[in-house]
Enzyme design. Structure first.
Site, short mmCIF file in Angstrom:
data_model
loop_
_atom_site.label_atom_id
_atom_site.label_comp_id
_atom_site.label_asym_id
_atom_site.label_seq_id
_atom_site.Cartn_x
_atom_site.Cartn_y
_atom_site.Cartn_z
N ASP A 78 0.82 -1.23 0.00
CA ASP A 78 0.00 0.00 0.00
C ASP A 78 0.84 1.27 0.00
O ASP A 78 1.99 1.28 0.42
CB ASP A 78 -0.96 0.01 1.20
CG ASP A 78 -0.24 -0.12 2.54
OD1 ASP A 78 0.74 -0.89 2.61
OD2 ASP A 78 -0.66 0.54 3.51
N GLU A 136 -0.63 -1.85 5.21
CA GLU A 136 0.34 -1.80 6.33
C GLU A 136 0.24 -0.48 7.07
O GLU A 136 0.44 -0.43 8.27
CB GLU A 136 1.76 -2.02 5.80
CG GLU A 136 2.81 -2.27 6.89
CD GLU A 136 3.23 -1.02 7.64
OE1 GLU A 136 3.43 -1.10 8.87
OE2 GLU A 136 3.34 0.05 7.03
#
Ligand SMILES: [Zn+2]
Length: 400
Positions: A78, A136
């Site tokens: 991400d 994350e």
């Protein structure tokens, strides 16, 4: 062909993938375009692939040609809500989103490892689980994937788990650093509302003024931290917001504040979780006033297992040379949801320098900065290091 040479041959394809990810960043747990690019890059490899249900994860299992255990390699995917100003020609095309923490490199590096290990699978003593993880950055995608079964994906217990994290500054490009024990801090959030009784500023004895009580709590927290924590196992509490009142002659109903809470050991973390809410409530109660406390445990400390760290450092030294591998003296102040994997499986997280050649690493923009630049040249090293770690750990397990 030596591993590192074969990894270098894959480098142009890994750079293309990394730059495609970098130009098209996605945030949080739902990364459909990223997932699509990863699946396209893994296409044709002999992998058992499972897609996430509640998040756009990709779990891929490679079965080795020889019998043995299983290891997990993780790459997070991400981006961050940052508008890129790095000036690179492959910069983000999505306003308000940028791979400012280098997770695009983690994704491409893990694809590289999946490719290398697939080519070398006949010699592999067991199985490898590739964990391509969304969310994350504050979304705890690691726990979501654990709930969906990533740790059981191989159908046997995992012997070890490894992850790499690139750094835009601090480390020279290509260098590898880690340490046994804590590698990243625990990160929590404390939210407090002191609830009094409003009234006229001239008549405080008829009201219950929340402001001096909230102020006393803020200073008491700092005193408590200095008296209750070992200097060499510290805690950091920073009150980042404080709000109360509307004008000078009105006693407000409430005063609120929020703090970030960092710690570097399970012991210190437990003490904060138990002690901070009690301290806040106790001071309010002493004044006959109420405090509502929310203590959100976000990410725990990420703890590297000593044996896995030693293997990782030795593997990096064998691949890249003694002078480019560093045993870091301290943990990083960042936090990581890979901590949740390492709570269940022994393993290690390693930092890899991705500063561009010639950069002044002491002053270069850091991870999360809109100016951060992560150099592609490190991709082959990431892929080779993850591959060698998986191979060696599985061989070690088979010999035991
Ligand atoms: Zn990161």
């Amino acid at each position: 062909m030596p591993l590192i040479e074969r990894a270098q041959e894959l480098q142009p394809a890994l750079v293309r993938l990394r730059r495609a990810l970098h130009q098209d960043p996605e945030l949080g747990l739902d990364l459909p375009r990223t997932q699509e690019k990863v699946l396209a890059a893994l296409d044709g490899l002999p992998l058992e692939i499972t897609l996430g249900k509640g998040l756009s994860s990709v779990t891929a299992v490679l079965r080795g040609g020889r019998s043995g255990g299983a290891v997990l390699l993780r790459g997070d995917m991400d981006a961050l809500p940052v508008t890129e100003r790095s000036g690179v020609d492959y910069a983000s095309r999505v306003p308000g989103a940028m791979h400012a923490c280098g997770h695009d490199l983690h994704t491409a590096g893990l694809v590289g490892a999946a490719t290398l290990l697939s080519e070398r699978r006949e010699q592999l003593h067991g199985d490898v689980v590739f964990m391509f993880q969304p969310g994350e950055e504050g979304h705890n995608g690691a726990s979501a994937m654990i709930e969906e079964g990533v740790l059981d994906a191989a159908g046997k217990p995992l012997d070890a788990a490894y992850a790499l994290h690139v750094a835009a500054n601090t480390l020279p490009g290509g260098w590898v650093a880690t340490r046994p024990g804590t590698v990243t801090s625990a990160s929590d959030q404390l939210s407090v509302t002191v609830r009094g009784k409003g009234g006229h500023g001239s008549t405080p004895y008829s009201a219950k003024d929340p402001i001096p009580v909230a102020c006393e709590i803020v200073t008491a927290i700092q005193t408590w931290v200095t008296r209750r924590f070992d200097l060499f196992d510290p805690a950091v509490v920073t009150v980042g917001t404080f709000h109360a009142g509307t004008t000078q002659n009105v006693i407000p109903e409430t005063a609120t504040f929020k703090a970030t809470v960092r710690s570097y050991s399970e012991t210190a973390h437990e003490r904060l979780i138990e002690g901070l809410p009690r301290l806040v409530r106790g001071i309010a109660e002493a004044h006959g006033i109420e405090a509502e406390v929310t203590y959100d445990v976000m990410y725990p400390v990420t703890v590297n297992a000593p044996d896995e760290t030693a293997l990782a450092l030795e593997t990096a030294r064998d691949l890249f040379g003694e002078d480019q591998v560093w045993q870091a003296p301290n943990a990083s102040n960042g936090s990581e949801d890979f901590a949740f994997v390492l709570r269940r499986v022994p393993g290690a997280m390693l930092m890899v320098g991705a500063a561009p050649e010639g950069a002044d690493v002491a002053h270069a923009p850091m991870n999360h900065s809109p100016l951060a630049v992560f150099d592609d040249t490190v991709l082959a090293r990431q892929a080779a290091l993850l591959t060698a770690l998986a191979e060696r750990r599985l061989a070690q397990g088979a010999a035991a």
